[in-house]
Design a protein around this motif. Structure first.
Motif, PDB file in Angstrom:
ATOM      1  N   LEU A 195       0.828  -1.199   0.000  1.00  0.00           N
ATOM      2  CA  LEU A 195       0.000   0.000   0.000  1.00  0.00           C
ATOM      3  C   LEU A 195       0.869   1.259   0.000  1.00  0.00           C
ATOM      4  O   LEU A 195       0.599   2.210  -0.747  1.00  0.00           O
ATOM      5  CB  LEU A 195      -0.936   0.005   1.204  1.00  0.00           C
ATOM      6  CG  LEU A 195      -1.827   1.233   1.363  1.00  0.00           C
ATOM      7  CD1 LEU A 195      -2.745   1.410   0.155  1.00  0.00           C
ATOM      8  CD2 LEU A 195      -2.647   1.122   2.635  1.00  0.00           C
ATOM      9  N   ALA A 196       1.901   1.282   0.816  1.00  0.00           N
ATOM     10  CA  ALA A 196       2.792   2.445   0.876  1.00  0.00           C
ATOM     11  C   ALA A 196       3.461   2.684  -0.470  1.00  0.00           C
ATOM     12  O   ALA A 196       3.568   3.835  -0.926  1.00  0.00           O
ATOM     13  CB  ALA A 196       3.848   2.241   1.966  1.00  0.00           C
ATOM     14  N   GLN A 197       3.886   1.626  -1.144  1.00  0.00           N
ATOM     15  CA  GLN A 197       4.514   1.772  -2.458  1.00  0.00           C
ATOM     16  C   GLN A 197       3.527   2.340  -3.479  1.00  0.00           C
ATOM     17  O   GLN A 197       3.891   3.187  -4.306  1.00  0.00           O
ATOM     18  CB  GLN A 197       5.073   0.437  -2.932  1.00  0.00           C
ATOM     19  CG  GLN A 197       6.285  -0.001  -2.139  1.00  0.00           C
ATOM     20  CD  GLN A 197       6.740  -1.415  -2.453  1.00  0.00           C
ATOM     21  OE1 GLN A 197       5.985  -2.228  -2.955  1.00  0.00           O
ATOM     22  NE2 GLN A 197       7.990  -1.705  -2.138  1.00  0.00           N
ATOM     23  N   GLU A 198       2.282   1.897  -3.423  1.00  0.00           N
ATOM     24  CA  GLU A 198       1.261   2.424  -4.327  1.00  0.00           C
ATOM     25  C   GLU A 198       0.984   3.901  -4.045  1.00  0.00           C
ATOM     26  O   GLU A 198       0.843   4.702  -4.974  1.00  0.00           O
ATOM     27  CB  GLU A 198      -0.030   1.618  -4.225  1.00  0.00           C
ATOM     28  CG  GLU A 198       0.055   0.237  -4.829  1.00  0.00           C
ATOM     29  CD  GLU A 198       0.366   0.261  -6.318  1.00  0.00           C
ATOM     30  OE1 GLU A 198      -0.231   1.078  -7.051  1.00  0.00           O
ATOM     31  OE2 GLU A 198       1.218  -0.544  -6.748  1.00  0.00           O
ATOM     32  N   LEU A 199       0.916   4.262  -2.762  1.00  0.00           N
ATOM     33  CA  LEU A 199       0.687   5.663  -2.411  1.00  0.00           C
ATOM     34  C   LEU A 199       1.835   6.555  -2.882  1.00  0.00           C
ATOM     35  O   LEU A 199       1.607   7.679  -3.345  1.00  0.00           O
ATOM     36  CB  LEU A 199       0.485   5.807  -0.904  1.00  0.00           C
ATOM     37  CG  LEU A 199      -0.859   5.339  -0.378  1.00  0.00           C
ATOM     38  CD1 LEU A 199      -0.871   5.352   1.146  1.00  0.00           C
ATOM     39  CD2 LEU A 199      -1.984   6.194  -0.925  1.00  0.00           C
ATOM     40  N   ILE A 200       3.043   6.065  -2.775  1.00  0.00           N
ATOM     41  CA  ILE A 200       4.201   6.828  -3.258  1.00  0.00           C
ATOM     42  C   ILE A 200       4.075   7.081  -4.757  1.00  0.00           C
ATOM     43  O   ILE A 200       4.313   8.196  -5.233  1.00  0.00           O
ATOM     44  CB  ILE A 200       5.520   6.097  -2.916  1.00  0.00           C
ATOM     45  CG1 ILE A 200       5.767   6.151  -1.408  1.00  0.00           C
ATOM     46  CG2 ILE A 200       6.692   6.700  -3.681  1.00  0.00           C
ATOM     47  CD1 ILE A 200       6.878   5.226  -0.918  1.00  0.00           C
ATOM     48  N   LYS A 201       3.659   6.075  -5.513  1.00  0.00           N
ATOM     49  CA  LYS A 201       3.463   6.249  -6.961  1.00  0.00           C
ATOM     50  C   LYS A 201       2.404   7.310  -7.245  1.00  0.00           C
ATOM     51  O   LYS A 201       2.573   8.148  -8.129  1.00  0.00           O
ATOM     52  CB  LYS A 201       3.059   4.923  -7.606  1.00  0.00           C
ATOM     53  CG  LYS A 201       4.155   3.902  -7.671  1.00  0.00           C
ATOM     54  CD  LYS A 201       3.618   2.598  -8.270  1.00  0.00           C
ATOM     55  CE  LYS A 201       4.624   1.476  -8.162  1.00  0.00           C
ATOM     56  NZ  LYS A 201       4.065   0.204  -8.655  1.00  0.00           N
ATOM     57  N   LYS A 210       2.870  10.905  -9.184  1.00  0.00           N
ATOM     58  CA  LYS A 210       2.053  11.303 -10.335  1.00  0.00           C
ATOM     59  C   LYS A 210       1.380  12.641 -10.080  1.00  0.00           C
ATOM     60  O   LYS A 210       1.335  13.499 -10.965  1.00  0.00           O
ATOM     61  CB  LYS A 210       0.988  10.233 -10.632  1.00  0.00           C
ATOM     62  CG  LYS A 210       1.533   8.998 -11.289  1.00  0.00           C
ATOM     63  CD  LYS A 210       0.425   8.001 -11.591  1.00  0.00           C
ATOM     64  CE  LYS A 210       1.015   6.739 -12.188  1.00  0.00           C
ATOM     65  NZ  LYS A 210      -0.032   5.739 -12.450  1.00  0.00           N
ATOM     66  N   LEU A 211       0.860  12.833  -8.868  1.00  0.00           N
ATOM     67  CA  LEU A 211       0.232  14.105  -8.538  1.00  0.00           C
ATOM     68  C   LEU A 211       1.229  15.255  -8.574  1.00  0.00           C
ATOM     69  O   LEU A 211       0.926  16.347  -9.086  1.00  0.00           O
ATOM     70  CB  LEU A 211      -0.427  14.027  -7.158  1.00  0.00           C
ATOM     71  CG  LEU A 211      -1.693  13.206  -7.058  1.00  0.00           C
ATOM     72  CD1 LEU A 211      -2.127  13.053  -5.603  1.00  0.00           C
ATOM     73  CD2 LEU A 211      -2.818  13.824  -7.883  1.00  0.00           C
ATOM     74  N   ALA A 212       2.401  15.024  -8.050  1.00  0.00           N
ATOM     75  CA  ALA A 212       3.436  16.082  -8.040  1.00  0.00           C
ATOM     76  C   ALA A 212       3.854  16.430  -9.460  1.00  0.00           C
ATOM     77  O   ALA A 212       4.044  17.600  -9.783  1.00  0.00           O
ATOM     78  CB  ALA A 212       4.637  15.618  -7.220  1.00  0.00           C
ATOM     79  N   ASN A 213       3.964  15.420 -10.316  1.00  0.00           N
ATOM     80  CA  ASN A 213       4.365  15.681 -11.698  1.00  0.00           C
ATOM     81  C   ASN A 213       3.259  16.355 -12.484  1.00  0.00           C
ATOM     82  O   ASN A 213       3.524  17.166 -13.370  1.00  0.00           O
ATOM     83  CB  ASN A 213       4.791  14.384 -12.382  1.00  0.00           C
ATOM     84  CG  ASN A 213       6.123  13.882 -11.858  1.00  0.00           C
ATOM     85  OD1 ASN A 213       6.933  14.647 -11.355  1.00  0.00           O
ATOM     86  ND2 ASN A 213       6.328  12.573 -11.940  1.00  0.00           N
ATOM     87  N   SER A 214       2.017  16.047 -12.184  1.00  0.00           N
ATOM     88  CA  SER A 214       0.910  16.662 -12.916  1.00  0.00           C
ATOM     89  C   SER A 214       0.726  18.123 -12.493  1.00  0.00           C
ATOM     90  O   SER A 214       0.279  18.953 -13.282  1.00  0.00           O
ATOM     91  CB  SER A 214      -0.390  15.892 -12.706  1.00  0.00           C
ATOM     92  OG  SER A 214      -0.842  16.004 -11.382  1.00  0.00           O
ATOM     93  N   ASP A 215       1.071  18.451 -11.267  1.00  0.00           N
ATOM     94  CA  ASP A 215       0.967  19.845 -10.796  1.00  0.00           C
ATOM     95  C   ASP A 215       2.031  20.739 -11.426  1.00  0.00           C
ATOM     96  O   ASP A 215       1.821  21.924 -11.597  1.00  0.00           O
ATOM     97  CB  ASP A 215       1.107  19.918  -9.275  1.00  0.00           C
ATOM     98  CG  ASP A 215      -0.128  19.390  -8.557  1.00  0.00           C
ATOM     99  OD1 ASP A 215      -1.187  19.262  -9.202  1.00  0.00           O
ATOM    100  OD2 ASP A 215      -0.022  19.085  -7.346  1.00  0.00           O
TER     101      ASP A 215
END
Length: 59
Positions: free
Chosen positions: A42-48, A52-57
């Motif tokens: 779960l932690a690895q998925e949240l990091i991904k 993605k959110l940081a890159n899209s911003d």
């Protein structure tokens, strides 16, 4: 990793007909191992997702 490897050895032995005595401690440790593995996944998925959110911003 060591706990997961031991679990795999025990499951393989069981599949090969080598039954071992199950105790409450064994069941409890299995529960903790599976919880830890799930938490790591779960932690690895949240990091991904956060990456993605940081890159899209930034676009």
């Amino acid at each position: 990793i060591e706990a997961h490897n031991m679990q795999t050895k025990m499951l393989t032995a069981e599949a090969n007909g080598q039954h071992s005595q199950l105790t409450l401690l064994t069941v409890h440790s299995q529960d903790h191992l599976m919880t830890a593995i799930t938490f790591i996944d779960l932690a690895q998925e949240l990091i991904k997702v956060y990456h993605k959110l940081a890159n899209s911003d930034s676009k």
